[in-house]
Design an enzyme around this catalytic site. Structure first.
Site, short mmCIF file in Angstrom:
data_model
loop_
_atom_site.label_atom_id
_atom_site.label_comp_id
_atom_site.label_asym_id
_atom_site.label_seq_id
_atom_site.Cartn_x
_atom_site.Cartn_y
_atom_site.Cartn_z
N ILE A 74 0.85 -1.20 0.00
CA ILE A 74 0.00 0.00 0.00
C ILE A 74 0.88 1.25 0.00
O ILE A 74 0.61 2.22 -0.71
CB ILE A 74 -0.99 0.00 1.20
CG1 ILE A 74 -1.91 -1.23 1.08
CG2 ILE A 74 -1.81 1.28 1.24
CD1 ILE A 74 -2.86 -1.45 2.25
N SER B 72 -7.52 -0.46 10.47
CA SER B 72 -8.14 -1.62 9.81
C SER B 72 -9.56 -1.83 10.29
O SER B 72 -9.90 -1.48 11.43
CB SER B 72 -7.31 -2.86 10.17
OG SER B 72 -7.99 -4.03 9.81
N TYR C 128 -3.75 -8.51 16.38
CA TYR C 128 -3.49 -7.52 15.32
C TYR C 128 -4.50 -6.37 15.42
O TYR C 128 -4.12 -5.20 15.43
CB TYR C 128 -3.59 -8.23 13.96
CG TYR C 128 -3.79 -7.30 12.79
CD1 TYR C 128 -2.73 -6.57 12.26
CD2 TYR C 128 -5.06 -7.14 12.21
CE1 TYR C 128 -2.93 -5.72 11.19
CE2 TYR C 128 -5.25 -6.29 11.14
CZ TYR C 128 -4.18 -5.58 10.64
OH TYR C 128 -4.38 -4.72 9.59
N LYS D 192 -4.16 -2.15 16.36
CA LYS D 192 -4.69 -1.02 15.56
C LYS D 192 -5.53 -0.11 16.45
O LYS D 192 -5.41 1.11 16.41
CB LYS D 192 -5.52 -1.55 14.39
CG LYS D 192 -4.73 -2.32 13.34
CD LYS D 192 -3.74 -1.40 12.62
CE LYS D 192 -2.93 -2.11 11.58
NZ LYS D 192 -1.87 -1.27 11.00
N1 UFG Z 1 -10.20 -16.87 1.91
C1 UFG Z 1 -10.33 -18.12 1.33
N2 UFG Z 1 -9.17 -18.78 0.99
C2 UFG Z 1 -7.93 -18.27 1.20
C3 UFG Z 1 -7.81 -17.00 1.79
C4 UFG Z 1 -8.98 -16.33 2.13
O1 UFG Z 1 -11.43 -18.62 1.13
O2 UFG Z 1 -6.93 -18.95 0.89
C5 UFG Z 1 -11.43 -16.14 2.25
C6 UFG Z 1 -11.52 -15.79 3.72
O3 UFG Z 1 -12.10 -16.85 4.43
C7 UFG Z 1 -12.40 -14.54 3.66
C8 UFG Z 1 -12.02 -13.87 2.33
O4 UFG Z 1 -11.41 -14.91 1.57
O5 UFG Z 1 -13.75 -14.90 3.62
C9 UFG Z 1 -11.04 -12.74 2.48
O6 UFG Z 1 -9.95 -13.19 3.28
P1 UFG Z 1 -8.61 -12.36 3.47
O7 UFG Z 1 -7.72 -13.17 4.35
O8 UFG Z 1 -8.07 -11.91 2.17
O9 UFG Z 1 -9.12 -11.04 4.20
P2 UFG Z 1 -9.93 -10.88 5.58
O10 UFG Z 1 -11.27 -10.33 5.21
O11 UFG Z 1 -9.89 -12.07 6.42
O12 UFG Z 1 -9.01 -9.82 6.30
C10 UFG Z 1 -9.10 -8.45 6.04
C11 UFG Z 1 -7.71 -7.81 6.12
C12 UFG Z 1 -7.18 -7.86 7.54
C13 UFG Z 1 -8.22 -7.37 8.51
C14 UFG Z 1 -9.52 -8.10 8.33
C15 UFG Z 1 -10.55 -7.60 9.31
O13 UFG Z 1 -6.80 -8.45 5.26
O14 UFG Z 1 -6.04 -7.04 7.63
O15 UFG Z 1 -9.96 -7.92 6.99
O16 UFG Z 1 -11.67 -7.11 8.75
F1 UFG Z 1 -7.80 -7.58 9.77
#
Ligand code: UFG
Length: 321
Positions: free
Chosen positions: A13, A117, A141, A145
């Site tokens: 970012i 976040s 984490y 924040k």
């Molecule tokens: N997912 C999968 N497979 C993967 C990775 C992710 O199905 O291999 C799904 C997760 O279960 C979720 C979606 O894709 O439903 C997004 O997952 P991410 O890990 O990309 O992102 P998150 O929404 O979990 O996390 C984001 C930010 C974090 C923050 C979080 C809180 O990346 O920094 O939102 O809202 F903390």
């Protein structure tokens, strides 16, 4: 033009923020320890100081170069890792930010934009999430924040100091002009993982959960393009320098996109099938996380330009073709 110290400016970012600052006519100096930042992400028009936020002297050296404002994006950000190794997150995300704000006070730097976040909210009690939603992080984490936002709020009361904490929802995409090419090492997030599968860097991936209470059973998230995030930082700097107030603001698009929609859209764009399977839910994942970003739009006079998920994914695929 104002001179901005971008801490973490060689990261994913951060490098997009530097690009936006330079295009807006600002002077930018990157401060980065290159632990996850990458040399290819450095712009030659920006200054560069290699340093770590745990090194207060190095920060003082940077802050004393007539810096007008700071953008701090040098936080560790792996949610899972923060639960296994809270010490690492306490040291980097908490001690690090104490050094940054103390160095600012010592060197008379009065404005900071902080990468916060959606993780500060925890499990949504209602949707879309606005800034008045209770703050109840579910990860260490997210706690770091929130603790940083609280620290900044105290400094804003006690010192001649103001801040804007930008609560990112799901950051995705790359600059459309392909000027930033450094992909994240060991990505933990959905789209970069899918892209690694698309380019053969990994065999496949899993969709975590297919039985959520959502239209297709997979989780909905609010995906915001990194260039839109970057432009919000520049707008935040402008606001801080003309306004004495401080704010915490959501940055999202307000639109929920499912994991399956991301996978299907990626397959359409790359023109081939991806190798994936459905797996169990990932612990701690809310079914839906969507932002209400009206306050950011109003305070920053900002609007996300990318509203279509295909266009967003295309900016990532463009780097591969
Ligand atoms: N997912 C999968 N497979 C993967 C990775 C992710 O199905 O291999 C799904 C997760 O279960 C979720 C979606 O894709 O439903 C997004 O997952 P991410 O890990 O990309 O992102 P998150 O929404 O979990 O996390 C984001 C930010 C974090 C923050 C979080 C809180 O990346 O920094 O939102 O809202 F903390």
């Amino acid at each position: 033009m104002p001179k901005i110290l971008v801490i973490g400016g060689a990261g994913y970012i951060g490098s997009h923020v530097v690009k936006e600052l330079l295009e807006g006519g600002y002077e930018a100096v990157v401060f980065d320890d290159m632990s996850s930042g990458q040399e290819v992400n450095l712009f030659k028009e920006a200054g560069f100081i290699k340093g770590n936020i745990l090194d207060k002297k190095a920060l003082d050296g940077a802050m004393s170069q007539n810096i007008d404002a700071v953008i701090h994006l040098a936080g560790k950000k792996a949610v899972g890792e923060s639960m296994e190794n809270p010490q690492k997150y306490a040291e980097n995300n908490l001690n690090g930010v104490v050094n940054i704000v103390n160095s600012m006070v010592d060197n008379d730097v009065k404005h900071i934009v902080f990468s916060s976040s959606a993780a500060v909210y925890g499990m949504p009690q209602y949707l879309p999430l606005d800034e008045k939603h209770p703050l109840n992080p579910m990860s260490f984490y997210g706690y770091t924040k929130l603790a940083t936002e609280n620290l900044l709020a105290w400094y804003a009361k006690l010192k001649d100091f103001n801040y804007i904490a930008l609560r990112y929802f799901n950051a995705v995409g790359y600059a459309a002009d392909k000027s930033i090419t450094g992909r994240e090492k060991n990505p933990q997030n959905l789209l970069p993982i899918i892209m690694e599968a698309a380019t053969g860097k990994r065999d496949g991936f899993a969709i975590f959960g297919s039985d959520y209470d959502t239209p297709d059973g997979t989780c909905l998230r609010d995906y915001i393009h990194v260039s839109d995030l970057a432009s919000a930082h520049v707008a935040a700097i402008k606001r801080l320098m003309t306004d004495k107030k401080s704010y915490s603001l959501n940055l999202g698009t307000g639109k929920g996109i499912s994991v399956k929609q991301i996978v299907d859209a990626t397959e359409n764009i790359i023109g081939k099938r991806l190798n994936y399977r459905y797996a169990a839910r990932r612990p701690g994942d809310p079914a839906i996380v969507v932002a209400k970003s009206d306050l950011a739009q109003q305070i920053l006079n900002w609007k996300p330009k990318y509203t279509n998920i295909e266009d967003i994914i295309q900016t990532v695929w463009n780097l591969e073709i």
